[in-house]
Enzyme design. Structure first.
Site, PDB file in Angstrom:
ATOM      1  N   LYS A   9       0.840  -1.212   0.000  1.00 56.85           N
ATOM      2  CA  LYS A   9       0.000   0.000   0.000  1.00 56.85           C
ATOM      3  C   LYS A   9       0.868   1.253   0.000  1.00 56.85           C
ATOM      4  CE  LYS A   9       0.840   1.314   4.501  1.00 56.85           C
ATOM      5  NZ  LYS A   9       1.647   2.515   4.844  1.00 56.85           N
ATOM      6  N   ASP A 136      -2.440  -2.042   9.984  1.00 59.11           N
ATOM      7  CA  ASP A 136      -2.494  -2.022   8.518  1.00 59.11           C
ATOM      8  C   ASP A 136      -2.906  -3.363   7.918  1.00 59.11           C
ATOM      9  OD1 ASP A 136      -1.634   0.597   8.550  1.00 59.11           O
ATOM     10  OD2 ASP A 136       0.417   0.156   7.937  1.00 59.11           O
TER      11      ASP A 136
HETATM   12  O1  C5P Z   1      -0.569  -1.521  14.640  1.00 64.08           O
HETATM   13  P1  C5P Z   1       0.882  -1.738  14.471  1.00 64.08           P
HETATM   14  O2  C5P Z   1       1.429  -2.789  15.396  1.00 64.08           O
HETATM   15  O3  C5P Z   1       1.309  -1.975  13.063  1.00 64.08           O
HETATM   16  O4  C5P Z   1       1.582  -0.375  14.886  1.00 64.08           O
HETATM   17  C1  C5P Z   1       2.966  -0.286  15.106  1.00 64.08           C
HETATM   18  C2  C5P Z   1       3.278   0.962  15.923  1.00 64.08           C
HETATM   19  O5  C5P Z   1       3.038   2.146  15.133  1.00 64.08           O
HETATM   20  C3  C5P Z   1       2.432   1.151  17.163  1.00 64.08           C
HETATM   21  O6  C5P Z   1       2.968   0.455  18.251  1.00 64.08           O
HETATM   22  C4  C5P Z   1       2.489   2.661  17.360  1.00 64.08           C
HETATM   23  O7  C5P Z   1       3.726   3.030  17.934  1.00 64.08           O
HETATM   24  C5  C5P Z   1       2.489   3.174  15.937  1.00 64.08           C
HETATM   25  N1  C5P Z   1       1.130   3.511  15.458  1.00 64.08           N
HETATM   26  C6  C5P Z   1       0.511   4.645  15.953  1.00 64.08           C
HETATM   27  N2  C5P Z   1      -0.750   4.967  15.518  1.00 64.08           N
HETATM   28  C7  C5P Z   1      -1.382   4.201  14.608  1.00 64.08           C
HETATM   29  C8  C5P Z   1      -0.761   3.044  14.081  1.00 64.08           C
HETATM   30  C9  C5P Z   1       0.505   2.722  14.537  1.00 64.08           C
HETATM   31  O8  C5P Z   1       1.078   5.371  16.788  1.00 64.08           O
HETATM   32  N3  C5P Z   1      -2.591   4.546  14.197  1.00 64.08           N
END
Ligand code: C5P
Length: 303
Positions: A9, A136
């Site tokens: 993406k 994601d």
């Molecule tokens: O959801 P995911 O594990 O992929 O997210 C990785 C990190 O990215 C989270 O721990 C956070 O630090 C950051 N993040 C965020 N806000 C979001 C998505 C991700 O701060 N909406």
């Protein structure tokens, strides 16, 4: 053996709200799936084993932190059995590049294991499991173009006409997504605006961007591209400004950092222009490789 293709993406709009109490940020995240993708295969095995091929295979973690392995375990646990599967990732999506490559592999493994084990899990349930794996991952199941709210996992498909042509300039080495979000907060604190939910207005999808997608108008889309993580990514990796400039000088009609970077994304007026921009970028010395591709394309699918 089950084979699943899954797209990378680019975020054509990434509006980042304030830092929430749970450590995430509320987003207005317009995801766009591109044909540059990985292929995940699943076949019967003993326990969950994982291998990876492709030029960047050495930088892909093959332990239980890999989202494909976690997806297999999560799906089996949801159905109440012990998983047995041999997974293989043919990797084309840049690793830690801001194109949700790890998330794509998680989504593909959900679909591949569901088919291998004959589970017929409802799509809504797969979406819930995907959201548990990462913000994601649900979009990689859905594909196309969609608005992600919340931390990006609450999806609304968006209307889009025709195809858009893209070039992705891959950098040497990745950027950590949490580190880029932290830099976004730090820059907001430094600017005196504050970084909490109380300080930052909740972002919303840009109507001009939505109209450009619905109309299939690349020039209007190029003018509307925005990414609140671009300044923090450039702050951590100043050379990205040179890559963006090189793509624009090569004829791109729009340029932005992809997600949390360091991959840079360029919008071209057509496929021919995209091929020429990729060639110029590779010759510019401002990136490791450049790939011309297109979108939107569907989410993770058995083929
Ligand atoms: O959801 P995911 O594990 O992929 O997210 C990785 C990190 O990215 C989270 O721990 C956070 O630090 C950051 N993040 C965020 N806000 C979001 C998505 C991700 O701060 N909406």
């Amino acid at each position: 053996m089950i084979k699943v293709r899954v797209p990378a993406k680019v975020n054509v709009q990434l509006g980042v709200g304030g830092l929430r109490a749970d450590g995430f940020h509320d987003l207005a995240n317009v995801f766009f799936a591109v044909a540059l993708g990985d292929e995940v295969t699943a076949e019967p095995g003993e326990g969950v084993t994982l291998t990876c091929s492709g030029p960047d295979a050495a930088s892909v973690p093959l332990d239980d932190s890999n989202l494909a392995a976690r997806a297999a375990r999560l799906l089996a646990a949801h159905h109440g059995f012990t998983p047995n599967v041999r997974l293989h990732i043919a990797k084309a999506i840049p690793v830690a590049g801001g194109m949700a490559g790890g998330s794509a592999d998680g989504a593909a493994a959900l679909v591949a294991c569901d088919a291998l084990w004959g589970l017929d899990t409802p799509f809504e349930t797969l979406l819930e499991l995907a959201a548990e794996l990462g913000s994601d991952v649900p979009f990689a199941l859905v594909g196309g173009v969609a608005l992600g709210r919340g931390r990006g996992e609450i999806l609304q498909p968006l209307p889009v006409s025709g195809a858009f042509h893209w070039v992705f300039a891959v950098a040497d080495g990745g950027l950590s997504t949490p580190a880029v979000f932290r830099e976004c907060d730090r820059l907001r604190e430094e600017a005196g605006t504050g970084s909490s939910e109380a300080d930052v207005p909740t972002p919303d999808a840009d109507p001009a961007l939505l109209a450009a997608l619905a109309d299939g108008d690349p020039v209007a889309l190029a003018a509307a591209l925005t990414n609140d993580l671009q300044a923090p990514a450039i702050s951590l990796r100043p050379a990205l400004a040179d890559t963006l400039r090189a793509g624009t000088e090569a004829g791109a009609i729009g340029a932005l950092v992809s997600g949390s970077g360091p991959t840079c994304a360029f919008l071209a007026k057509d496929a021919e222009a995209a091929a020429a921009i990729a060639k110029s970028l590779e010759a510019s010395g401002t990136c490791r490789a450049a790939h011309a591709t297109y979108g939107p394309v569907p989410g993770a699918r058995v083929h």
